[in-house]
Scaffold this active site. Structure first.
Site, PDB file in Angstrom:
ATOM      1  N   LYS A 162       0.836  -1.202   0.000  1.00  0.00           N
ATOM      2  CA  LYS A 162       0.000   0.000   0.000  1.00  0.00           C
ATOM      3  C   LYS A 162       0.873   1.254   0.000  1.00  0.00           C
ATOM      4  CE  LYS A 162      -3.724  -2.335   2.522  1.00  0.00           C
ATOM      5  NZ  LYS A 162      -4.359  -2.517   3.847  1.00  0.00           N
ATOM      6  N   GLN A 193      -3.904  -1.208  10.205  1.00  0.00           N
ATOM      7  CA  GLN A 193      -3.888  -2.506   9.530  1.00  0.00           C
ATOM      8  C   GLN A 193      -4.472  -3.577  10.449  1.00  0.00           C
ATOM      9  OE1 GLN A 193      -3.068  -3.154   6.269  1.00  0.00           O
ATOM     10  NE2 GLN A 193      -3.803  -5.216   6.676  1.00  0.00           N
ATOM     11  N   ASP A 201     -10.116   4.130   5.235  1.00  0.00           N
ATOM     12  CA  ASP A 201     -10.495   2.719   5.093  1.00  0.00           C
ATOM     13  C   ASP A 201     -12.022   2.555   5.132  1.00  0.00           C
ATOM     14  OD1 ASP A 201      -9.022   0.511   4.465  1.00  0.00           O
ATOM     15  OD2 ASP A 201      -8.593  -0.093   6.530  1.00  0.00           O
TER      16      ASP A 201
END
Ligand code: NDP
Length: 295
Positions: free
Chosen positions: A56, A100, A123
């Site tokens: 990412k 994460q 996100d």
């Protein structure tokens, strides 16, 4: 041998999205002196998480953004992790914050995500982001379902009135996927582990999205002829020779005989997820500075 479906090339579609995004980022930097910045919180040494974050960050940098990784020890306390989120919330240079997942068991991931500044929730998992999607006012949408939606629209621009079936109801994938399809005027069915007669439910789908995590569970005879099939699953399958390969939730070769279009695994949904994360980060950089003209 029957018909063979069109293969939906997520890798190519994601690459095309990245080219467009890189141009927009370059303009934002040139005209407004802004470099969209994405911060990754990486707790512990979970091998897959480390690879995901590295990819990412690499792709963020490739489109002209900044990607900063904050590695934290696996035994960090909830309070210390929350303090780190608060620090990133307060940092004016940080546009997006990604925690994460999964976090180690002793940490409450729901509380950590709820502590993210909603304007930095790239996100799309903060309760406010989820609620806005439910109310048909999406701000940041969960990246994987948003990527699926782009893939679906690449072969079915008109979705109104179609029957959509989503197998899986997770907060990250299944639920937001169902809401996106509902917001696009599909008639939506959500199936899960307690659903009865899954093959028959699946066979009603003009659009079938499988987000389960069970290798090749969806068989060819579950597919309505002419359906669009989106396979979110990422599963490791070991064959008789002991060789491991990555497969989806759909038995690809069987389904491809009946579907009109289908995503491969790998190379379908996976590449879109990161592209959508970067898209959200661009949005965040604009929203936070009221640069609505750059959207
Ligand atoms: P979860 O484990 O959170 O959810 C799985 C869902 O599948 C649950 O709702 C569960 O039902 C349902 N399910 C499990 N078994 C069955 C069954 N036998 N029949 C019907 N439904 C079943 O997974 P995620 O949603 O996070 O991910 C799903 C898959 O997608 C995984 O393989 C994951 O690796 C992959 N993934 C891929 C991404 C990408 O970028 N390509 C991103 C995110 C995930 P119930 O709610 O009743 O338990």
């Amino acid at each position: 041998m029957g018909m063979t479906a069109q293969r939906i090339d997520g890798k190519a579609i994601a690459a095309a999205e990245s080219v467009i995004l890189a141009e927009k980022v370059a303009q934002l930097t040139q005209q407004h002196g802004v470099t969209p910045t994405l911060a990754f919180i990486l707790v512990g040494d979970h091998a897959a998480s480390q690879i995901y974050v590295r990819n990412k960050a690499k792709q963020a940098i490739a489109v002209g953004m900044d990607g900063v990784t904050i590695p934290l020890p696996g035994d960090i306390s909830q309070a210390a992790l929350m303090a780190e989120v608060a620090r990133l919330n307060a940092d004016p240079l940080v546009d997006g914050i990604l925690v994460q997942l999964p976090l180690p068991d002793h940490l409450d991931s729901g509380a950590v995500i709820a502590a993210i500044d909603p304007m930095k929730d790239v996100d799309g998992l903060h309760p406010l982001s989820v609620g806005l999607l439910l109310q048909q006012q999406p701000r940041y949408v969960s990246c994987t379902p948003m990527g699926c939606m782009k893939l679906i629209r690449s072969v079915r621009p008109q979705l109104a009135g179609l029957n959509a079936v989503v197998i899986g109801r997770s907060v990250m994938v299944g639920r937001p996927m169902a809401l996106l399809l509902l917001n696009a005027d599909c008639t939506v069915t959500i199936a899960h582990s307690k659903s009865q007669n899954l093959p028959a439910i699946a066979a009603s789908a003009d659009i079938l999205v499988a987000a389960v995590g069970r290798a090749e569970m969806v068989r060819g005879d579950w597919i309505k002829p002419g359906a669009v099939v989106i396979d979110v699953g990422i599963n490791r399958l070991v064959d008789e020779q002991g060789k491991a390969r990555i497969v989806g939730d759909v038995a690809f070769d069987e389904a491809a005989l009946l579907a009109e279009a289908i995503t491969p695994v790998p190379g379908g949904v996976g590449p879109m997820t990161i592209a959508m994360l970067l898209h959200n980060t661009y949005l965040a950089a604009c929203y936070r500075r009221n640069l609505t003209s750059a959207l």
